[in-house]
Design a protein around this motif. Sequence first.
Motif, PDB file in Angstrom:
ATOM      1  N   GLY A 367      -2.753  -6.802   4.690  1.00  6.60           N
ATOM      2  CA  GLY A 367      -3.720  -5.884   4.100  1.00  6.60           C
ATOM      3  C   GLY A 367      -3.462  -4.429   4.452  1.00  6.60           C
ATOM      4  N   SER A 368      -4.259  -3.572   3.844  1.00  6.29           N
ATOM      5  CA  SER A 368      -4.218  -2.142   4.160  1.00  6.29           C
ATOM      6  C   SER A 368      -5.550  -1.760   4.787  1.00  6.29           C
ATOM      7  CB  SER A 368      -3.958  -1.319   2.896  1.00  6.29           C
ATOM      8  OG  SER A 368      -4.951  -1.552   1.922  1.00  6.29           O
ATOM      9  N   HIS A 530       1.962  -2.990  -0.475  1.00  9.35           N
ATOM     10  CA  HIS A 530       1.569  -4.300  -1.009  1.00  9.35           C
ATOM     11  C   HIS A 530       2.778  -5.228  -1.078  1.00  9.35           C
ATOM     12  CE1 HIS A 530      -2.568  -3.508  -1.667  1.00  9.35           C
ATOM     13  NE2 HIS A 530      -2.380  -2.562  -2.587  1.00  9.35           N
ATOM     14  N   ASP A 554      -7.902  -1.912   1.647  1.00  5.82           N
ATOM     15  CA  ASP A 554      -8.616  -3.185   1.563  1.00  5.82           C
ATOM     16  C   ASP A 554      -9.761  -3.234   2.576  1.00  5.82           C
ATOM     17  OD1 ASP A 554      -6.721  -4.040  -0.314  1.00  5.82           O
ATOM     18  OD2 ASP A 554      -5.387  -4.741   1.278  1.00  5.82           O
ATOM     19  N   ASP A 569     -15.045  -3.029   2.990  1.00  2.00           N
ATOM     20  CA  ASP A 569     -14.357  -2.301   1.918  1.00  2.00           C
ATOM     21  C   ASP A 569     -15.222  -1.126   1.459  1.00  2.00           C
ATOM     22  OD1 ASP A 569     -16.369  -3.337   0.283  1.00  2.00           O
ATOM     23  OD2 ASP A 569     -15.089  -4.938  -0.505  1.00  2.00           O
TER      24      ASP A 569
END
Length: 592
Positions: A367-368, A530, A554, A569
């Motif tokens: 994820g980010s 990603h 994310d 989020d």
Amino acid sequence: MRWIVLSALFVLRLAARVDRVRLLKAVGLMAVGYLATPLVAVGLREFTNAAVAGRVDVATAVVCAVAVLLVLELMLGHFAHLSYFEVGELAETVLHEELVRHVNGSPRLERLDDPAFADSVNLVRQELGKTRTAVESVLQLGGLVLQTGFTAVLLVMLDPWLALLPLAALPSVLIGRRAQNLLELAKEATAESTRRTRHLLELATTPASIKEIRLFHAEPPLLREQDTCWSKTSAALRGAHLRAAGLRALGQLAFSLAYGGAITLVIWQAARGRADAGDVVLVITLAVQVSVQVAGASTLLTALQGVGRTLDRLASLREPGESPSPVEGGVPGRLREGIRLEHVSFAYPGTDRMILRDVCLTIPAGGSVALVGENGAGKSTLVKLLCGLYHPTSGRILVDGIDLRDLPPREWQARVASLFQDFARFELRLGENVGVGDLARLEDREAISRALGLAHADRIVATVPGGLSGLLGHGYGHGVELSGGQWQTLGLARCLMRQEALLLVLDEPAAALDAAAEHAIFDRYAASSHEAGHRSGAITLFVSHRFSTVRMADMIIVLDGGRVVENGDHRTLLAGSGLYSELYGLQRRIYR
């Protein structure tokens, strides 16, 4: 004295390691040259006796021999200098490399935050240039020992009491060592103020800071502060030098009394017919030589003692060896769970102020994550902990369930791609500036061009004459000076060189860019992250004050006062009434 001997042995081993042939050549030449000096005194005795006896042929032959000895004394020393000077330069280079290794020996930064460590580094940096002459000092000292021993033999052959003359040099040597200790202690005591003085001088002469100094008219207070620091430092050093000079004068006085006694003894013997005119000349000449030998040895021992202290400080900078617990498999090739922080707290070394307090988080693989918070909230500190640059003061950071402390630090950091706020500006060629992000591909122009494209740095390449081979900065040549935003874009390209990273860290990566440029970079970077997340479970972690960028993550982590106060989020946090919603609304109104 043991310390000086150990320093001399270290210098000789170092010199032999860098160039054994030149060292042996210098030793041979210097040995012959130093032995020639007392032989000149013997020649003068024979010349005097021959002249008194009227033996012109013998006197002429002796004069020729003395002339040859004088030529050997002068010329061999010069040729030896050509050899040991080059050896000294090579040895200094090796010691500079050792300093760099010691300062950068630890994969973490705790030692660099220690003022005592900084003082030691500063002292070594100042004095290391003098080690170039250490090889010369050791060889000359060895030559003087050989010369003094030969001189002592000649004196004993005249009268056993004259053997005391070289021994009379010992008080001068011991007192000289005490004097040097005073100077070294003064240097250590003034190390901090010396470092501050140099910092103020650098501020006043560095283009980056001169702009503000000029505009704020800050020159007078800076100069006053620099003058105050330097006056304090120089007063302490001047006092130490005066005390050292007084001690050395006492040592020289003791030897002078012995010197006068030796001359008186030989004249007394000559008056009673126990010595001839040549013997008087020999003793006077040898006594003068011993005086020169004592003065030279005192100077060389002082220099060698200073070198010894520098080498000792250099050795003290060595990072103690670490023995992390063995972990089967080491750093995982792919993140499957992610990174978990368990009750992590942190205070910088030497302080009691907690920057992070009881942080508990789980960052899923692939994820980010964005870190948000006001200045001083602990965002950059958390980033450094995740990079392995510091260990938590308490708590644990787990990578796929493995404590980060137990992973080989350099292996973990090799899987981290990072760009910090205070990014480096490497004044190298453009390709090298980017290529150092992955040293294995430093010469891979295709990989470098790809990273530059991902960072939107194509325009920068076009403005640099020579492209990837063009020089950047004015520090070491007529290169191209870039703007802050351009340097930062190159830093981003450097970060993107690491395609196998498990953690991609961007700490205010576009602070020098406008909002549109930042958004464009993150659009490209998001696609890359990603892809990395899908391929290896890599985590993208970034810090930004612009919520147009933050909302792309994310997961958003909100820090306040070193604690995690919110996470989720963008939509979830915006729907709440917490700090994130407040900061977002404030920035939206400003942009409108």
